[in-house]
Write an enzyme that holds these catalytic residues in place. Structure first.
Site, mmCIF file in Angstrom:
data_model
loop_
_atom_site.group_PDB
_atom_site.id
_atom_site.type_symbol
_atom_site.label_atom_id
_atom_site.label_comp_id
_atom_site.label_asym_id
_atom_site.label_seq_id
_atom_site.Cartn_x
_atom_site.Cartn_y
_atom_site.Cartn_z
ATOM 1 N N ARG A 126 7.168 -42.405 -93.898
ATOM 2 C CA ARG A 126 8.384 -43.096 -93.448
ATOM 3 C C ARG A 126 8.856 -44.100 -94.509
ATOM 4 N NH1 ARG A 126 11.837 -43.877 -89.050
ATOM 5 N NH2 ARG A 126 10.840 -42.420 -87.635
ATOM 6 N N CYS A 181 -5.349 -66.667 -76.181
ATOM 7 C CA CYS A 181 -6.068 -66.958 -77.423
ATOM 8 C C CYS A 181 -7.353 -67.751 -77.203
ATOM 9 C CB CYS A 181 -5.165 -67.733 -78.379
ATOM 10 S SG CYS A 181 -4.789 -69.401 -77.831
ATOM 11 N N GLU A 183 -0.777 -48.180 -80.010
ATOM 12 C CA GLU A 183 -0.445 -46.756 -80.073
ATOM 13 C C GLU A 183 -1.690 -45.903 -80.307
ATOM 14 O OE1 GLU A 183 2.809 -45.802 -82.662
ATOM 15 O OE2 GLU A 183 2.317 -43.674 -82.703
ATOM 16 N N GLU A 241 12.905 -50.465 -83.163
ATOM 17 C CA GLU A 241 12.439 -50.769 -84.509
ATOM 18 C C GLU A 241 13.547 -51.122 -85.507
ATOM 19 O OE1 GLU A 241 8.797 -48.002 -85.479
ATOM 20 O OE2 GLU A 241 10.301 -46.889 -84.365
ATOM 21 N N CYS A 250 7.860 -58.662 -72.142
ATOM 22 C CA CYS A 250 6.569 -58.179 -71.629
ATOM 23 C C CYS A 250 6.043 -59.134 -70.569
ATOM 24 C CB CYS A 250 5.557 -58.004 -72.751
ATOM 25 S SG CYS A 250 4.692 -59.512 -73.220
ATOM 26 N N GLY A 255 -9.375 -90.892 -80.843
ATOM 27 C CA GLY A 255 -10.772 -90.985 -81.289
ATOM 28 C C GLY A 255 -11.318 -89.620 -81.666
ATOM 29 N N GLY A 256 -10.896 -88.594 -80.928
ATOM 30 C CA GLY A 256 -11.348 -87.239 -81.221
ATOM 31 C C GLY A 256 -10.885 -86.803 -82.593
ATOM 32 N N CYS A 281 5.931 -66.763 -78.025
ATOM 33 C CA CYS A 281 6.375 -65.512 -77.410
ATOM 34 C C CYS A 281 6.552 -64.522 -78.552
ATOM 35 C CB CYS A 281 7.692 -65.718 -76.667
ATOM 36 S SG CYS A 281 8.422 -64.168 -76.118
ATOM 37 N N CYS A 307 -1.466 -70.709 -78.086
ATOM 38 C CA CYS A 307 -0.360 -69.834 -77.689
ATOM 39 C C CYS A 307 0.365 -70.300 -76.444
ATOM 40 C CB CYS A 307 -0.863 -68.409 -77.493
ATOM 41 S SG CYS A 307 -1.786 -68.148 -75.960
ATOM 42 N N GLY A 366 -10.542 -84.682 -74.977
ATOM 43 C CA GLY A 366 -9.584 -83.593 -74.770
ATOM 44 C C GLY A 366 -10.220 -82.213 -74.877
ATOM 45 N N THR A 402 -10.347 -80.432 -77.323
ATOM 46 C CA THR A 402 -9.552 -79.521 -78.160
ATOM 47 C C THR A 402 -10.275 -79.185 -79.458
ATOM 48 O OG1 THR A 402 -8.351 -81.312 -79.259
ATOM 49 C CG2 THR A 402 -7.392 -80.442 -77.239
HETATM 50 C C1 LIG Z 1 -4.224 -75.796 -80.954
HETATM 51 C C2 LIG Z 1 -4.699 -76.991 -81.683
HETATM 52 C C3 LIG Z 1 -3.850 -77.626 -82.554
HETATM 53 C C4 LIG Z 1 -4.302 -78.735 -83.275
HETATM 54 N N1 LIG Z 1 -3.433 -79.324 -84.120
HETATM 55 C C5 LIG Z 1 -3.839 -80.359 -84.861
HETATM 56 C C6 LIG Z 1 -2.942 -80.980 -85.774
HETATM 57 O O1 LIG Z 1 -1.783 -80.596 -85.867
HETATM 58 N N2 LIG Z 1 -3.411 -81.988 -86.529
HETATM 59 C C7 LIG Z 1 -4.692 -82.425 -86.423
HETATM 60 O O2 LIG Z 1 -5.039 -83.355 -87.134
HETATM 61 N N3 LIG Z 1 -5.549 -81.888 -85.547
HETATM 62 C C8 LIG Z 1 -5.154 -80.859 -84.776
HETATM 63 N N4 LIG Z 1 -6.032 -80.295 -83.890
HETATM 64 C C9 LIG Z 1 -7.406 -80.812 -83.777
HETATM 65 C C10 LIG Z 1 -7.669 -81.683 -82.526
HETATM 66 O O3 LIG Z 1 -6.760 -81.441 -81.525
HETATM 67 C C11 LIG Z 1 -7.621 -83.130 -82.782
HETATM 68 O O4 LIG Z 1 -8.580 -83.459 -83.729
HETATM 69 C C12 LIG Z 1 -7.783 -83.994 -81.524
HETATM 70 O O5 LIG Z 1 -7.342 -85.268 -81.781
HETATM 71 C C13 LIG Z 1 -9.202 -84.026 -80.999
HETATM 72 O O6 LIG Z 1 -9.245 -84.821 -79.831
HETATM 73 P P1 LIG Z 1 -10.048 -84.426 -78.530
HETATM 74 O O7 LIG Z 1 -9.982 -85.570 -77.611
HETATM 75 O O8 LIG Z 1 -9.566 -83.161 -77.974
HETATM 76 O O9 LIG Z 1 -11.472 -84.223 -79.140
HETATM 77 P P2 LIG Z 1 -12.774 -83.629 -78.505
HETATM 78 O O10 LIG Z 1 -12.810 -82.161 -78.732
HETATM 79 O O11 LIG Z 1 -12.934 -84.081 -77.112
HETATM 80 O O12 LIG Z 1 -13.831 -84.325 -79.452
HETATM 81 C C14 LIG Z 1 -13.786 -84.128 -80.835
HETATM 82 C C15 LIG Z 1 -14.940 -84.805 -81.567
HETATM 83 O O13 LIG Z 1 -14.800 -86.200 -81.567
HETATM 84 C C16 LIG Z 1 -15.961 -86.838 -81.061
HETATM 85 N N5 LIG Z 1 -15.512 -88.005 -80.308
HETATM 86 C C17 LIG Z 1 -14.452 -88.090 -79.483
HETATM 87 N N6 LIG Z 1 -14.305 -89.332 -79.026
HETATM 88 C C18 LIG Z 1 -15.322 -90.036 -79.539
HETATM 89 C C19 LIG Z 1 -15.706 -91.381 -79.432
HETATM 90 N N7 LIG Z 1 -15.027 -92.239 -78.703
HETATM 91 N N8 LIG Z 1 -16.780 -91.777 -80.125
HETATM 92 C C20 LIG Z 1 -17.497 -90.926 -80.873
HETATM 93 N N9 LIG Z 1 -17.170 -89.634 -81.013
HETATM 94 C C21 LIG Z 1 -16.087 -89.195 -80.360
HETATM 95 C C22 LIG Z 1 -16.594 -85.779 -80.201
HETATM 96 O O14 LIG Z 1 -17.961 -85.978 -80.034
HETATM 97 C C23 LIG Z 1 -16.283 -84.515 -80.960
HETATM 98 O O15 LIG Z 1 -17.217 -84.289 -81.957
HETATM 99 C C24 LIG Z 1 -5.617 -79.199 -83.129
HETATM 100 C C25 LIG Z 1 -6.474 -78.562 -82.241
HETATM 101 C C26 LIG Z 1 -6.026 -77.463 -81.518
HETATM 102 C C27 LIG Z 1 -6.951 -76.786 -80.566
HETATM 103 S S1 FES Z 2 7.838 -61.811 -73.346
HETATM 104 FE FE1 FES Z 2 6.209 -60.811 -74.378
HETATM 105 S S2 FES Z 2 5.222 -62.434 -75.363
HETATM 106 FE FE2 FES Z 2 6.940 -63.382 -74.513
HETATM 107 S S1 FES Z 3 -4.838 -68.985 -74.045
HETATM 108 FE FE1 FES Z 3 -3.677 -69.493 -75.789
HETATM 109 S S2 FES Z 3 -3.403 -71.613 -75.495
HETATM 110 FE FE2 FES Z 3 -4.760 -71.095 -73.950
#
Ligand SMILES: Cc1cc2nc3c(=O)[nH]c(=O)nc-3n(C[C@H](O)[C@H](O)[C@H](O)COP(=O)(O)OP(=O)(O)OC[C@H]3O[C@@H](n4cnc5c(N)ncnc54)[C@H](O)[C@@H]3O)c2cc1C
Ligand code: FES
Ligand code: FES
Length: 1355
Positions: free
Chosen positions: A906, A62, A828, A1287, A132, A375-376, A167, A67, A286, A288
């Site tokens: 079907r 993804c 398919e 199916e 798979c 912080g993120g 999965c 995932c 992170g 993320t």
């Molecule tokens: C699969 C997935 C699931 C998620 N699930 C949730 C969830 O359930 N709930 C939820 O609330 N969020 C969720 N998130 C969002 C995200 O993960 C969170 O917001 C996370 O805490 C971001 O932290 P990071 O360190 O990865 O941020 P980064 O991506 O590293 O940074 C995010 C932002 O914060 C700023 N930043 C970071 N640190 C500082 C700092 N010290 N000072 C100034 N700016 C700063 C960065 O410049 C950037 O703009 C999810 C994201 C993903 C990808």
């Molecule tokens: S075995 Fe196919 S996605 Fe998990």
């Molecule tokens: S490829 Fe789906 S979590 Fe990274």
């Protein structure tokens, strides 16, 4: 917000040393040192592993952390704690540059088939937890990382470790079952621990030996065969890295890329100076959030500041009144610290901590929490952040710093200044957050409501804090904070002010609800939709808080309103229960030779390779030297004329090699499945968002994708038709409109005591195969020859469309399929959209071209299951017997016919599901809309057809006040009955499945217990439903019911099988080897299947309609029998010889050891015009009973138990068949309760990845799951008396939907509402909540339809 102090040592340094080049990035992968001199800040670890190191075991599912397919383990030596940290992460989001002095362990690093499998690899394979296999390496690595930290985990630890892994095939049960053997609860005791926790009593132990259940087996694997797990034998942390880490002197790093510079300062001073110098720089911890922005929102950040190793930002400080967390503290670390605090501090001090922990429990998955920083989360300022509401309600303080000093700010609504905006100044950074202890009279709770419980973003998230005047129930301070109700996290200040000084009682509740309904209002067109639901949630969650606080006040001895026992369950915090399961099947007859593997639960033949990452999928094929990458250019409009295409900006993008548009197609630009009503590349007009207009070919994926985005297209828009209702209004239908009619409808309705009318909408479904569409096309350089590696269920169809587009005969095109990472019908026909374009590009450039669609592209372009709308009129007697049915189906076909005609047919073939309806008429309309063409999906219209049937069946029962089970049983088909399409049901096992399901599930006792539960609980209700299924087996297009096979015996006695079917995880190749092994009478170890290809077995039907084992098995049997006949004389001559002796003798006697086999299903062929002829070869039957519990206040539900009895004939392989039953059931569970595709009114798909589209996760499996394969039910119509299984079981998941409906009925009865009601599918939390009408829903009425433009429409 006054500036408070100056941070020391900041004034003199202005930034990092100027560097012309980049630093060296040093890290280790599987123990091997890597020194990367040109680390690209835009490259992820995943791309590096797969493309640079050729470690393709780690998969891309993804690219957004949703995932878990890319899970790897990182190990790092933490200098200050002198500890080694091991943690699972998503390689797709991990920037390569963040890995300095880190050890990466991938699935290849822990074991291999040749060397030795690691126990986590071996156990998932042997427990049948890999179908798979595309998800398997990620799941293996999540488990591995858990064991590295905790060699004796609890089941709960394991479930937590898998929150971030998906999965789509297995239904999760076998994975948990296999890994349970590592846990405290499930470690194999060899049968000694007879009660809970013994794998043998939970479905994977010895055979059940009781007299009446003779031959009944419950063991699918034998834990005694597992290699022991010895944690001391793990790969060690690289000694050189340890030395490097210990000796490292702080020094900053800098990496330059094409568009981005990565700066990693070593001190706070340097960090602040850099931020001063680059105020627009992104701070990344992170990644993320930033990673997703860059990948999916086209954001470009020229400067990245990575502060991870600055001690101040990771510090945790305990103060007098709370804990201060550095902004770069990961969420996992924060949780550990808070848990320790909760254990050591007096409870009244930790109310806030507990609320944060509750949010963290449901925050993403472990891989994200391990890297994402607090912080993120704060600084992203997302309105649906899960932590910000708690921080706001608790009055947390933030410390912001720049190079001139710091300031402290309160986290309140002054801090969040707008959508994803805060009061932070450009040169500032967030240093830390102070989370306070709670006061003695303060209570805090946090709530998160999301479509799926695990790893999902919130719909509404809330935190509430109340402080009372000591010794009273009078509110002194109240803070109600909500996410998901505005562009920022908000405080309900007006409501809080109104309640100040008031006693905590019913009056306050009344006032709060009225006030919140007013204050937390939403525009009916608000992004995210679900307006009524979101508004109701603000009240419902407050009510939960109200009850919780009442209980706590009472515990403190205050005289407050008593929470009556029927309301207690509304205050319970959800805790998952450890699932348990039983699988039952008939053991092979005594005396069956050990070498005869038919009927035995043997492991999927590729499972071991899949678990070690050695199994090769299409995109794992190594790069060709001169290979190019293709990216598609797609329409952003649903219906439009193309006015112009401007490639000028894109042409200047680096790496671009060429563009492709309709004129570049040398052959025909028309394409399609049955009709050629599509284009390969749009020709002047686009008819859906995602319509492929052209393509860019470039040197790399990134370059191709960037250039594709730079192509500018001008459109002249036309009015699109998006929804079924719009299609009905404009009569936008494909022809023909099918009807199946039987009996005398008019007479039937006359006979009826009652007539009811109703309707239902069933939403579509995304296939979400873990491996997206991928094609590699390699021109062979001669005579127009082209070789394609494609992830497709239909090699022949792929071949013919490529040949057609290239203008060459089919004999120049070879399509090869080794395996797919899931298909489910989605591969398919729609795979040809991509494979044809890639082939055209390769042909034009005479170079290999590859493309693997990103998840968002795949979801946008390739269509899914057809949404259906059904309208019915049903006539029935007082007894409940149905005597007449008039039903009309409308399927949303999208912008082309594809396979839609057969799909609606079907649905009609299954319109009565399993019930005898003497007078019946069904009509099927195919709506032509401007959505991407919908297509085959496991069940192929059957589930939609049956779903409507169960709706009228439920209505009939409800209107008569009878139990639906009684009415269903009464109407169930019996032997000799005839279907509406005049097929006599001669070998029916429905009644047996029904009765066995009723007894195995303990239905009667459950019903009594549920009724009692419902009387005792106002805000949680339970429901139960038993649903049968009858699924017709055959392709409904007659000509497709044929198959071929090719069998070679080599002179060493080894056998190579090829057949027309493709392997997508369903275990087809494994079953085919079993078949050949039995027919040839040789061990399966001598037999191999390498791939499916069009130059070995030609003119094949797609692997679909569940019939591949039937068809290909029979064709293989035919080929093997031909060979056996040829070998007979040599056997006769040398009866004591071996297989190898006979083979050699035949060879020396110049006998061909290669044979073709062929099979066509006899006696079928249905004619719609005359309603005659046999539509299906036979039927597969099954029955399921499910019990659920709903939370009436939030709409969440728990799947408490499911019992399935399935007739699969004489199972060829019970492990594979049970895997199919469970996998299909879970996919159906997604379809009917969870998965929702949202489209804008303009036809734009809004849900394009696992972040917004939720398939079932580990936590969604029923707490108790029993699957029983019906015994003694041989089927004389298929190979070795087996039956099709892929199916048919999917529809059984509707038992969960109807159990939910049963529970909702109980909730509605509390408000005095009885009788039939409409519930559309899926039964999402929103629909459940809205259907449970009560005092809170009444306060939030929906806006009048037509007075606003909704965010999304029901298509
Ligand atoms: C699969 C997935 C699931 C998620 N699930 C949730 C969830 O359930 N709930 C939820 O609330 N969020 C969720 N998130 C969002 C995200 O993960 C969170 O917001 C996370 O805490 C971001 O932290 P990071 O360190 O990865 O941020 P980064 O991506 O590293 O940074 C995010 C932002 O914060 C700023 N930043 C970071 N640190 C500082 C700092 N010290 N000072 C100034 N700016 C700063 C960065 O410049 C950037 O703009 C999810 C994201 C993903 C990808
Ligand atoms: S075995 Fe196919 S996605 Fe998990
Ligand atoms: S490829 Fe789906 S979590 Fe990274």
């Amino acid at each position: 917000m006054e500036r408070a102090q100056k941070t020391g040592n900041m004034g003199d340094r202005t930034g990092t040393k100027t560097r012309s080049g980049s630093d060296e990035l040093i890290f280790f992968v599987n123990g091997k040192k890597i020194v990367e001199k040109n680390a690209d800040p835009e490259m992820t670890l995943l791309t590096y592993l797969r493309r640079k190191l050729g470690l393709t075991g780690t998969k891309l599912g993804c690219a957004e952390g949703g995932c878990g397919a890319c899970t790897v383990m990182l190990s790092r030596y933490q200098t200050h704690s002198k500890r080694l940290l091991h943690y699972a992460i998503n390689a797709c989001l991990a920037p390569l540059c963040s890995l300095h002095l880190v050890a990466v362990t991938t699935v290849e690093g822990i074991g291999s088939v040749a060397r030795k499998l690691h126990p986590v690899q071996e156990r998932i394979a042997k427990a049948h937890g890999s179908q798979c296999g595309f998800c398997t390496p990620g799941i293996v690595m999540s488990m591995y990382a858990l064991l590295r930290n905790n060699p004796t985990p609890k089941m709960a630890d394991m479930e937590e470790a898998f929150q971030g892994n998906l999965c789509r095939c297995t239904g999760y049960r076998p994975i948990l079952e296999g890994y349970k053997t590592f846990t405290v609860e499930g470690g194999c005791c060899g049968g000694r621990g007879q009660k809970n926790g013994c794998c043998m009593s939970n479905g994977n132990g010895a055979q059940n030996g009781s007299e009446e259940k003779i031959n009944e087996a419950t063991s699918l694997f034998n834990p005694a065969e597992f290699a022991p797990f010895d944690p001391t034998q793990e790969v060690i942390f690289p000694p050189e890295l340890m030395t490097l880490s210990k000796d490292q002197k702080p020094h900053s790093l800098c990496f330059h890329g094409e568009r981005m510079t990565w700066l990693q300062p070593d001190s706070l001073d340097e960090f602040l100076n850099l931020k001063w110098k680059h105020p627009d720089a992104r701070v990344v911890v992170g990644n993320t959030e930033v990673g997703v922005e860059v990948k999916f929102k086209n954001m470009v950040y020229p400067v990245i500041l990575a502060p991870t190793f600055i001690p101040e930002l990771s510090a945790v400080t305990h103060t007098e009144d709370g804990i201060v967390f550095g902004a770069a503290c990961t969420l996992s670390h924060m949780a550990v610290v808070l848990r320790q605090a909760v254990e050591s501090l007096p409870p009244h001090k930790t109310e806030v901590f507990l609320a944060v922990l509750e949010q963290l429990r449901w925050f993403a998955g472990v891989q994200i929490r391990n890297v994402a920083a607090v912080g993120g989360n704060i600084m992203t300022a997302s309105p649906i952040s899960d932590l910000n509401p708690v921080f706001m309600a608790a009055g947390c303080k933030l410390t912001l710093v720049d190079k001139d000093g710091s300031r402290e700010v309160q986290m309140d609504d002054g801090f969040f200044t707008g959508y994803r905006r805060t009061a932070l100044r450009p040169q500032e950074i967030l240093l830390s957050i102070h989370i306070p202890y709670s006061k003695k009279t303060q209570f805090v709770s946090a709530y998160k409501q999301s479509p799926r419980r695990e790893d999902d973003i919130s719909i509404v998230t809330a935190a509430m804090s109340v402080t009372f005047t000591p010794g009273t129930d009078v509110v002194e301070d109240l803070r109600l904070s909500y996410g998901g109700m505005a562009p920022t996290t908000v405080l309900a200040k007006k409501t809080a002010n109104r309640l100040m000084g008031r006693p905590w009682g019913e009056e306050l509740l009344e006032e709060a609800c009225n006030s919140l309904a007013e204050e937390m209002s939403l525009d009916p067109s608000v992004p995210g939709g679900m307006v009524t639901y979101r508004r109701t949630l603000t009240l419902s969650l407050f009510y939960k808080f109200y009850l919780t606080v009442l209980q706590k006040l009472r515990l403190q001895g205050l005289k407050v309103t008593e929470v009556t026992s029927d309301c207690l369950s509304a205050t319970e915090v959800y805790h998952p229960e450890t699932p348990s399961s039983v699988q039952i099947y008939q053991a092979v007859p005594k005396g069956q030779s050990q070498d005869d593997v038919v009927g035995r639960p043997i492991m999927h033949l590729s499972a071991m390779k899949q678990a070690t990452g050695e199994a090769v999928y299409c995109d794992d094929v190594p790069l060709y030297e001169n290979e190019l990458y293709l990216s598609l250019i797609t329409s952003s409009k649903a219906h439009a004329r193309i006015l112009s295409i401007d490639t000028s900006a894109a042409e200047h993008c680096p790496g671009v090699v060429c563009f492709l548009f309709a004129d570049d197609i040398p052959g025909s630009n028309t394409a399609g499945s049955i009709k050629f009503d599509e284009t390969v590349l749009a020709d002047g007009e686009v008819t859906c968002v995602g319509h492929i207009i052209g393509a860019v070919v470039a040197n790399t994926q990134l370059q191709a994708q960037r250039a594709a985005k730079a192509v500018k297209i001008k459109y002249e828009e036309r009015q699109p038709v998006i929804t079924i209702q719009e299609a009905i209004a404009t009569q936008s239908f494909y022809q023909p409109i099918r009807t199946i009619q039987n009996g005398d409808l008019e007479l039937g309705f006359k006979q009826a005591d009652h007539i009811l009318e109703g309707e239902m909408h069933i939403g579509g479904q995304e296939h979400f195969y873990l491996e997206t569409n991928v094609t590699l096309a390699v021109p062979r350089g001669e005579d127009g020859e082209m070789e394609l590696f494609v992830s497709t269920q239909a090699p022949t169809h792929t071949q013919s469309l490529v040949a057609r587009a290239l203008g060459v005969p089919a004999n120049r095109v070879v399509v090869r399929v080794k395996r797919m990472g899931g298909g489910f019908g989605g591969k398919e026909s729609r795979t040809t959209l991509l494979s044809t374009v890639v082939a055209v590009a390769a042909n034009k450039l005479k170079r290999p071209v590859r493309c693997m669609l990103d998840r968002d592209e795949d979801m946008l372009i390739t269509g899914g299951r057809h949404p259906f709308y059904g309208k019915y009129k049903v006539g029935f007697l007082n007894s409940g017997r149905v005597v007449a049915l008039d039903v009309t189906y409308y399927g949303n076909a999208g912008n082309s016919m594809d396979l839609s005609q057969a799909i609606v047919e079907r649905a009609l073939f299954h319109m009565e599901n399993s019930y005898r309806v003497p007078n019946i008429r069904g009509r099927g309309f195919l709506c032509r809309t401007n959505l991407p063409s919908n297509t085959a999906f496991r069940g192929f219209g059957g589930p939609q057809g049956m779903m409507v049937a169960e709706s009228w069946m439920t209505d009939v029962a409800q209107s008569l006040g009878k139990s639906p089970e009684e009415v269903r049983r009464l109407n169930l088909y019996m032997k000799g009955d005839s279907t509406p399409f005049n097929q006599v049901l001669d070998q029916i096992t429905l009644d047996r499945c029904w009765d066995e399901c009723m007894s195995r599930s303990g239905y009667q006792q459950r019903r009594i217990a549920i009724d009692l539960y419902n009387r005792q609980n106002r805000w949680t209700k339970r429901g139960i439903a038993v649903v049968p299924t009858k699924f017709g087996i055959s392709f409904t297009a007659l000509f497709l019911n044929q198959a071929g096979a090719l069998v070679h015996i080599y002179t060493d006695g080894s056998v190579l099988l090829t057949h027309g079917g493709t392997e997508m995880g369903q275990g087809l190749h494994t079953k085919m080897v079993q078949v050949a092994s039995r027919v040839l009478g040789i061990p399966s170890s001598k037999i191999h299947i390498s791939e499916t290809s069009t130059n070995t077995v030609p003119n094949t039907s797609a692997t679909a309609a569940s019939v591949s084992s039937d068809l290909n098995g029979a064709a293989l049997k035919n080929a093997c029998e031909i060979l056996l006949k040829r070998l007979e004389p040599f056997k006769a001559k040398n009866p004591n010889g071996t297989w190898e002796d006979w083979v050699k003798a035949a060879y020396f006697d110049r006998v061909s050891l290669s044979a073709n086999g062929f099979y066509k299903t006899p006696d079928i062929g249905y004619d719609f015009e005359t309603n005659s002829g046999r539509a299906f070869s036979y039927f597969s039957y099954g029955v399921a009973c499910s019990e659920v519990e709903i939370d009436c206040l939030t709409g969440s539900h728990k799947n408490l138990s499911t019992t399935i009895v399935m007739d699969v004939g004489n199972s060829l392989n019970p492990a594979i068949d049970i895997g199919q039953v469970e996998g299909a059931f879970m996919q159906g569970l997604g379809l009917f309760t969870l998965e929702e595709l949202h489209y804008s009114p303009q036809g734009v798909l809004l849900t394009r990845g696992p972040g917004s589209y939720k398939i079932p996760a580990f936590g969604d499996i029923p707490t108790q799951l029993t699957v029983s394969l019906l015994r003694d039910a041989p089927n004389d119509k298929a190979i070795f008396a087996s039956k099709a299984v892929g199916e048919p079981p999917l529809f059984l998941a509707s038992s969960v939907f109807y159990a939910i409906k049963d529970a909702i009925s109980a909730a509605r009865a509390e408000s005095g509402i009885t009788g039939p009601f409409r519930l559309d599918s899926p039964a999402s939390a929103e629909r459940i909540r809205n259907a449970c009408s009560d005092r809170f829903t009444k306060l939030c009425p929906p806006a009048e339809a037509g007075t606003f433009i909704p965010w999304s429409v029901q298509v």
